[in-house]
Design a protein around this motif. Structure first.
Motif, PDB file in Angstrom:
ATOM      1  N   GLU A 187       0.809  -1.206   0.000  1.00 59.61           N
ATOM      2  CA  GLU A 187       0.000   0.000   0.000  1.00 59.61           C
ATOM      3  C   GLU A 187       0.850   1.269   0.000  1.00 59.61           C
ATOM      4  O   GLU A 187       0.453   2.297  -0.512  1.00 59.61           O
ATOM      5  CB  GLU A 187      -0.877  -0.003   1.252  1.00 59.61           C
ATOM      6  N   GLN A 188       2.012   1.150   0.602  1.00 63.51           N
ATOM      7  CA  GLN A 188       2.855   2.333   0.719  1.00 63.51           C
ATOM      8  C   GLN A 188       3.704   2.588  -0.525  1.00 63.51           C
ATOM      9  O   GLN A 188       4.338   3.620  -0.648  1.00 63.51           O
ATOM     10  CB  GLN A 188       3.787   2.174   1.926  1.00 63.51           C
ATOM     11  N   LEU A 189       3.705   1.604  -1.451  1.00 66.23           N
ATOM     12  CA  LEU A 189       4.536   1.785  -2.629  1.00 66.23           C
ATOM     13  C   LEU A 189       4.005   2.914  -3.509  1.00 66.23           C
ATOM     14  O   LEU A 189       2.811   3.102  -3.615  1.00 66.23           O
ATOM     15  CB  LEU A 189       4.564   0.504  -3.456  1.00 66.23           C
ATOM     16  N   PRO A 190       4.913   3.612  -4.160  1.00 69.89           N
ATOM     17  CA  PRO A 190       4.441   4.648  -5.073  1.00 69.89           C
ATOM     18  C   PRO A 190       3.891   4.051  -6.358  1.00 69.89           C
ATOM     19  O   PRO A 190       4.086   2.882  -6.651  1.00 69.89           O
ATOM     20  CB  PRO A 190       5.708   5.446  -5.352  1.00 69.89           C
ATOM     21  N   TYR A 191       3.232   4.854  -7.111  1.00 72.07           N
ATOM     22  CA  TYR A 191       2.724   4.533  -8.424  1.00 72.07           C
ATOM     23  C   TYR A 191       3.894   4.199  -9.344  1.00 72.07           C
ATOM     24  O   TYR A 191       4.916   4.881  -9.326  1.00 72.07           O
ATOM     25  CB  TYR A 191       1.987   5.776  -8.912  1.00 72.07           C
ATOM     26  N   LYS A 192       3.782   3.130 -10.125  1.00 71.23           N
ATOM     27  CA  LYS A 192       4.915   2.672 -10.940  1.00 71.23           C
ATOM     28  C   LYS A 192       4.595   2.574 -12.423  1.00 71.23           C
ATOM     29  O   LYS A 192       3.451   2.367 -12.804  1.00 71.23           O
ATOM     30  CB  LYS A 192       5.366   1.285 -10.456  1.00 71.23           C
ATOM     31  N   ARG A 193       5.630   2.672 -13.240  1.00 74.61           N
ATOM     32  CA  ARG A 193       5.471   2.564 -14.687  1.00 74.61           C
ATOM     33  C   ARG A 193       5.359   1.089 -15.081  1.00 74.61           C
ATOM     34  O   ARG A 193       5.977   0.234 -14.476  1.00 74.61           O
ATOM     35  CB  ARG A 193       6.694   3.160 -15.386  1.00 74.61           C
ATOM     36  N   TYR A 194       4.619   0.859 -16.145  1.00 74.25           N
ATOM     37  CA  TYR A 194       4.570  -0.511 -16.665  1.00 74.25           C
ATOM     38  C   TYR A 194       5.821  -0.785 -17.495  1.00 74.25           C
ATOM     39  O   TYR A 194       6.526   0.138 -17.883  1.00 74.25           O
ATOM     40  CB  TYR A 194       3.307  -0.760 -17.498  1.00 74.25           C
ATOM     41  N   THR A 195       6.080  -2.049 -17.770  1.00 75.47           N
ATOM     42  CA  THR A 195       7.265  -2.377 -18.548  1.00 75.47           C
ATOM     43  C   THR A 195       6.931  -3.252 -19.766  1.00 75.47           C
ATOM     44  O   THR A 195       5.803  -3.266 -20.220  1.00 75.47           O
ATOM     45  CB  THR A 195       8.353  -3.008 -17.657  1.00 75.47           C
ATOM     46  N   ASP A 196       7.930  -3.968 -20.268  1.00 75.95           N
ATOM     47  CA  ASP A 196       7.779  -4.626 -21.575  1.00 75.95           C
ATOM     48  C   ASP A 196       6.612  -5.606 -21.657  1.00 75.95           C
ATOM     49  O   ASP A 196       5.929  -5.668 -22.677  1.00 75.95           O
ATOM     50  CB  ASP A 196       9.087  -5.315 -21.998  1.00 75.95           C
ATOM     51  N   ASP A 197       6.371  -6.350 -20.580  1.00 73.18           N
ATOM     52  CA  ASP A 197       5.274  -7.330 -20.616  1.00 73.18           C
ATOM     53  C   ASP A 197       3.956  -6.620 -20.952  1.00 73.18           C
ATOM     54  O   ASP A 197       3.187  -7.073 -21.810  1.00 73.18           O
ATOM     55  CB  ASP A 197       5.121  -8.016 -19.243  1.00 73.18           C
ATOM     56  N   THR A 198       3.697  -5.536 -20.249  1.00 73.74           N
ATOM     57  CA  THR A 198       2.476  -4.769 -20.445  1.00 73.74           C
ATOM     58  C   THR A 198       2.467  -4.076 -21.796  1.00 73.74           C
ATOM     59  O   THR A 198       1.452  -4.084 -22.501  1.00 73.74           O
ATOM     60  CB  THR A 198       2.356  -3.712 -19.337  1.00 73.74           C
ATOM     61  N   ALA A 199       3.600  -3.462 -22.145  1.00 72.85           N
ATOM     62  CA  ALA A 199       3.677  -2.723 -23.416  1.00 72.85           C
ATOM     63  C   ALA A 199       3.321  -3.646 -24.585  1.00 72.85           C
ATOM     64  O   ALA A 199       2.514  -3.292 -25.456  1.00 72.85           O
ATOM     65  CB  ALA A 199       5.085  -2.158 -23.605  1.00 72.85           C
ATOM     66  N   MET A 200       3.890  -4.839 -24.563  1.00 75.55           N
ATOM     67  CA  MET A 200       3.668  -5.749 -25.694  1.00 75.55           C
ATOM     68  C   MET A 200       2.270  -6.363 -25.662  1.00 75.55           C
ATOM     69  O   MET A 200       1.657  -6.567 -26.709  1.00 75.55           O
ATOM     70  CB  MET A 200       4.744  -6.834 -25.720  1.00 75.55           C
TER      71      MET A 200
END
Ligand code: 8NA
Ligand code: MG
Ligand code: MG
Ligand code: MG
Length: 358
Positions: A54-67
């Protein structure tokens, strides 16, 4: 509790989910594809508890998601499989945002595709590794939208198998690379048929997808040549079934044996069966290795606990779980951290419209 000492790279995990009507296997009521993607760039961190997540910040997606998004977008835009269009979307996605943790060699394919405007979408991949093609799990990690898109009727089933393979061949020409994509799609498709309120039977699940992959491997010359005559995924499915039943009987998973027999690395052969194992085990809420009631979250936890290529195995396990239990299973706390949540949700709606609308 094992989960309390879990540490791993919770990175680019994608959940791709179409919600289902509880009362009917065929009807789909709440279409959603959701994306959970916490990037590996933050490095390795210790997950102590849900609170910690819950405390983690918002994160970018990477190659798995992009593809996976490129696969889904191509299917809905072209109303079916168009290899060149999909290749163009892979490369556009990559050059727009290259720093998303792509595999070391697949990038060469993107350069060649861009240079040739994807005229021959399968050619650059076929030339990789002196013509043997990549055996990485990149074709499998992004494949699941194919299983959802071709989930409408019986005639879709043959297409599902062919497109699962062909979308894979755009980057992965080794038979284990594209057969891994096929196996992942078969698992998603099988899970999608299951009643969301019920636990799937390990034996039946493994038999259904094991029979299909065995037929394909038996007919594939490349597969037999590259593997020295062995039907490699079929053999893994047998091992997976035995391990899953054993773990269930003993209410305990032997992590070392799972890693030894199924694997946890970046190759398709040593990660797709592992993802299926994680999904099957995550359903059993008496097993102590994961926490909480969400089958999707438990699948992810187990994949991380096994180590290795955690992000990709978690992605694949969660995609299978999501196809089974639907979007309602995803804890809101996980969704908060997904960069492409809206884009993925929109894609889900469009796949849903295709599936129900004809
Ligand atoms: P890929 O096609 O570049 O394959 C990945 C790697 O596997 C290559 O760079 C090679 O080292 C090796 N490889 C594949 N085929 C062969 C072969 N025939 N002979 C010798 N070596 C070979 O990438 P991909 O798209 O399959 O992606 C695979 C994984 O890499 C995914 O997990 C993806 O997320 C990425 N990745 C992995 C990690 C990780 O393992 N921790 C980290 C970042 C990115
Ligand atoms: Mg990703
Ligand atoms: Mg990745
Ligand atoms: Mg990975």
């Amino acid at each position: 509790n094992q989960y309390n000492s879990l540490y791993g790279i919770i990175s680019y995990s994608l959940l791709f989910v179409i919600g289902k009507d509880e009362s009917s296997r065929k009807e789909i009521q709440h279409p959603e594809i959701l994306c959970f993607d916490i990037e590996h760039d933050v490095g390795v961190f210790v997950v102590h508890s849900r609170l910690r997540i819950e405390q983690l910040p918002y994160k970018r997606y990477t190659d798995d998601t992009a593809m996976a998004m490129a696969v889904a977008e191509s299917l809905v835009e072209r109303k079916g499989f168009d290899a060149r269009d999909m290749a163009i979307r892979f490369t556009d996605e990559y050059f727009k945002s290259p720093r998303r943790g792509y595999g070391g060699s697949v990038v060469n394919v993107f350069y060649k595709l861009r240079r040739t405007r994807s005229e021959n979408p399968f050619e650059p991949a076929a030339l990789q590794f002196n013509g043997s093609g990549s055996y990485g799990n990149g074709a499998a990690m992004r494949a699941f939208p194919v299983a959802l898109f071709f989930s409408r009727c019986d005639t879709d089933k043959d297409k599902l198998m062919q497109v699962a393979i062909d979308q894979g061949r755009i980057t992965h020409a080794n038979s284990t690379g594209y057969h891994g994509a096929l196996l992942q799609c078969l698992a998603v498709s099988q899970a999608f048929l299951a009643d969301p309120g019920e636990v799937v039977n390990i034996e039946e699940f493994c038999k259904a997808i094991g029979d299909k992959i065995r037929n394909v491997e038996a007919e594939s010359e490349e597969s037999l040549r590259e593997s020295g005559g062995a039907a490699v995924f079929s053999a893994k499915m047998k091992r997976l079934e035995a391990l899953a039943k054993q773990a269930k009987d003993r209410s305990k998973i032997d992590f070392d044996i799972v890693i030894r027999d199924l694997g946890n690395n970046i190759s398709a052969l040593e990660s797709v069966p592992t993802a299926i194992f994680c999904y099957l085990m995550a359903q059993d809420k008496t097993l102590e290795c994961c926490q909480g009631d969400s089958v999707i979250e438990r699948s992810i936890q187990l994949a991380i606990a096994l180590g290795g290529d955690t992000d990709t195995i978690a992605t694949m396990a969660a995609a299978i779980a999501g196809a089974h239990v639907g979007v309602e299973d995803i804890p809101e706390v996980l969704l908060k951290h997904c960069e492409a949540r809206d884009r993925v949700r929109d894609l889900a709606d469009r796949i849903y419209a295709h599936v129900v609308g004809g």
